[in-house]
Design an enzyme around this catalytic site. Structure first.
Site, PDB file in Angstrom:
ATOM      1  N   ASP A  14       0.681  -1.253   0.151  1.00  0.00           N
ATOM      2  CA  ASP A  14      -0.113  -0.071  -0.020  1.00  0.00           C
ATOM      3  C   ASP A  14       0.998   1.245  -0.009  1.00  0.00           C
ATOM      4  OD1 ASP A  14      -2.079  -1.765   0.167  1.00  0.00           O
ATOM      5  OD2 ASP A  14      -2.792  -1.412   2.267  1.00  0.00           O
ATOM      6  N   GLY A  40      -3.366  -5.437   0.960  1.00  0.00           N
ATOM      7  CA  GLY A  40      -3.852  -6.665   0.029  1.00  0.00           C
ATOM      8  C   GLY A  40      -5.060  -7.227   1.063  1.00  0.00           C
ATOM      9  N   GLY A  42      -6.588 -10.122   1.135  1.00  0.00           N
ATOM     10  CA  GLY A  42      -6.336 -11.520   1.462  1.00  0.00           C
ATOM     11  C   GLY A  42      -5.236 -11.655   2.355  1.00  0.00           C
ATOM     12  N   ASN A 185     -19.867  -5.457   2.589  1.00  0.00           N
ATOM     13  CA  ASN A 185     -20.351  -4.314   3.555  1.00  0.00           C
ATOM     14  C   ASN A 185     -21.711  -3.697   2.875  1.00  0.00           C
ATOM     15  OD1 ASN A 185     -19.721  -2.511   1.299  1.00  0.00           O
ATOM     16  ND2 ASN A 185     -17.740  -1.942   2.078  1.00  0.00           N
ATOM     17  N   THR A 216     -21.427  -6.026   7.183  1.00  0.00           N
ATOM     18  CA  THR A 216     -20.862  -4.813   7.986  1.00  0.00           C
ATOM     19  C   THR A 216     -21.304  -3.788   7.731  1.00  0.00           C
ATOM     20  OG1 THR A 216     -18.960  -4.735   6.299  1.00  0.00           O
ATOM     21  CG2 THR A 216     -18.752  -6.595   8.040  1.00  0.00           C
ATOM     22  N   GLY A 221     -21.615  -1.463  13.410  1.00  0.00           N
ATOM     23  CA  GLY A 221     -21.752  -2.707  13.760  1.00  0.00           C
ATOM     24  C   GLY A 221     -21.986  -3.591  12.358  1.00  0.00           C
ATOM     25  N   ILE A 245      -8.382   1.932   6.874  1.00  0.00           N
ATOM     26  CA  ILE A 245      -7.809   0.890   5.913  1.00  0.00           C
ATOM     27  C   ILE A 245      -7.926  -0.590   6.598  1.00  0.00           C
ATOM     28  CG2 ILE A 245      -5.795   0.336   4.426  1.00  0.00           C
ATOM     29  CD1 ILE A 245      -5.166   3.192   4.320  1.00  0.00           C
ATOM     30  N   ASP A 249     -11.053  -5.992   6.511  1.00  0.00           N
ATOM     31  CA  ASP A 249     -10.138  -7.325   6.459  1.00  0.00           C
ATOM     32  C   ASP A 249     -10.074  -7.776   7.877  1.00  0.00           C
ATOM     33  OD1 ASP A 249     -10.010  -6.436   3.680  1.00  0.00           O
ATOM     34  OD2 ASP A 249      -8.428  -5.459   4.154  1.00  0.00           O
TER      35      ASP A 249
HETATM   36  O1  RIB Z   1      -8.995  -3.892   2.398  1.00  0.00           O
HETATM   37  C1  RIB Z   1      -7.832  -2.675   2.317  1.00  0.00           C
HETATM   38  C2  RIB Z   1      -6.947  -3.119   1.371  1.00  0.00           C
HETATM   39  O2  RIB Z   1      -7.517  -3.023   0.139  1.00  0.00           O
HETATM   40  C3  RIB Z   1      -5.680  -2.284   1.239  1.00  0.00           C
HETATM   41  O3  RIB Z   1      -4.896  -2.919   2.144  1.00  0.00           O
HETATM   42  C4  RIB Z   1      -5.125  -2.481  -0.352  1.00  0.00           C
HETATM   43  O4  RIB Z   1      -4.058  -3.195  -0.473  1.00  0.00           O
HETATM   44  C5  RIB Z   1      -6.425  -2.928  -0.974  1.00  0.00           C
HETATM   45  O5  RIB Z   1      -6.380  -4.212  -1.159  1.00  0.00           O
END
Ligand code: RIB
Length: 314
Positions: A14, A40, A42, A185, A216, A221, A245, A249
């Site tokens: 990033d 990323g 994943g 989301n 989400t 919540g 950010i 994930d």
């Molecule tokens: O969900 C955030 C992520 O989305 C970031 O880290 C970026 O790399 C994109 O994949």
């Protein structure tokens, strides 16, 4: 190494610039801060699951450049099995260009680079790891053919599947019934279904064969919809956000770790919601991702301060 959570994963570096507000088309602004950090969807979710104590393995394709090496070093530090990570020599690694605004919100453009070459054949080569996992997860940052193959292998072996449909895109008909848990989301949900509200949108996806739709809702919540149960809602946490950010994930990875150890839904949602809230407290996707001990300590503190309860409407 046997893993509980297997991730068909994207890995991006990033490149993050901080500016006060979104740019308008054609505008140039001076950024007041810049960071180069792991990302990323994943990889982020894999790290979130590993920090919760789950043994995690990746299937990924990365660049032969310095950014690719950065991923290998990171996963080694996090204790994540990368034996099924393939390095595309001479290929550029996945890269995300991110603008973060003063309210903590962001815009992201992802170039997948070597990750675009993650194939069904590479996933097949990791069939042994997938078959013995407790949960297999993916996002829409990896090629859909790779996800489809992984979920077919998982289903054939009775392994739970989890898809984070981000970034939102149309999904093939064959994939829907292979998804045990979908974590969109609100925006992603509404782009996957044509419906006036989240409840009817979630039920459209359940009708396509998805086992559970967990929406989400950021600071509000999350809400879980299943075919034969009333919705289960978990309230959000009031946070002073530094940076969102990777919050989604973190939610997905923490949930995966909890489901892999058969945590009941209300507790799994409470835990994932808290981890996502904590992840907003520092810059970048993985910097503030909490360990299980940090989530537990924060939830204990939150319960004494009456923050963020679990509303089970059943
Ligand atoms: O969900 C955030 C992520 O989305 C970031 O880290 C970026 O790399 C994109 O994949």
């Amino acid at each position: 190494m046997a893993v509980d959570v297997a991730v068909v994963a994207s890995w991006n570096v990033d490149l993050i610039a901080h500016i006060p507000q979104p740019l308008t088309r054609g505008q140039t602004r001076m950024a007041h801060a810049f960071e180069r950090l792991p990302g990323g969807k994943g990889s982020n979710a894999a790290i979130a699951a590993a920090r919760q104590g789950a043994p995690v393995g990746l299937i990924a394709r990365i660049g032969g450049d310095d950014f690719g090496q950065m991923g290998l070093d990171l996963w080694s530090r996090e204790g994540i099995d990368s034996q099924h990570v393939v390095r595309g020599e001479g290929e550029t690694n996945g890269t995300a260009l991110i603008l973060v605004y003063e309210d903590g919100d962001n815009s992201i453009a992802v170039y997948p680079g070597a990750g675009a070459g993650l194939s069904a054949a590479q996933v097949q080569a990791a069939a042994g790891m997938l078959a013995q996992a407790r949960l297999v997860m993916a996002s829409c940052e990896v090629p859909l053919a790779a996800t489809l193959t992984a979920f077919e292998i998982a289903r054939a072996h009775g392994v739970m599947t989890l898809l984070n449909p981000a970034p939102a895109m149309p999904l093939p008909d064959q994939l829907w019934p292979l998804i045990d848990v979908l974590t969109p989301n609100e925006g992603e949900l509404m782009s996957l279904a044509q419906a006036p509200d989240i409840e009817s949108a979630a039920h459209q996806l359940l009708d396509r064969g998805v086992g559970a739709v967990l929406v989400t809702l950021g600071a509000h919540g999350c809400a879980l919809f299943r075919p034969d149960s009333a919705p289960l809602r978990v309230a959000g946490h009031a946070m002073r956000v530094v940076d969102t950010i990777g919050a989604g994930d973190t939610f997905t990875g923490t949930l995966a770790a909890a489901l892999a150890r058969q945590t009941p839904w209300p507790e799994a949602l409470r835990w994932a919601n808290a981890a996502a809230a904590l992840s907003t407290q520092a810059h970048g996707a993985v910097t503030a991702m909490p360990t299980a001990a940090q989530v537990q300590a924060w939830l204990e503190q939150a319960s004494t301060e009456h923050l963020g309860g679990c509303h089970d409407n059943r």
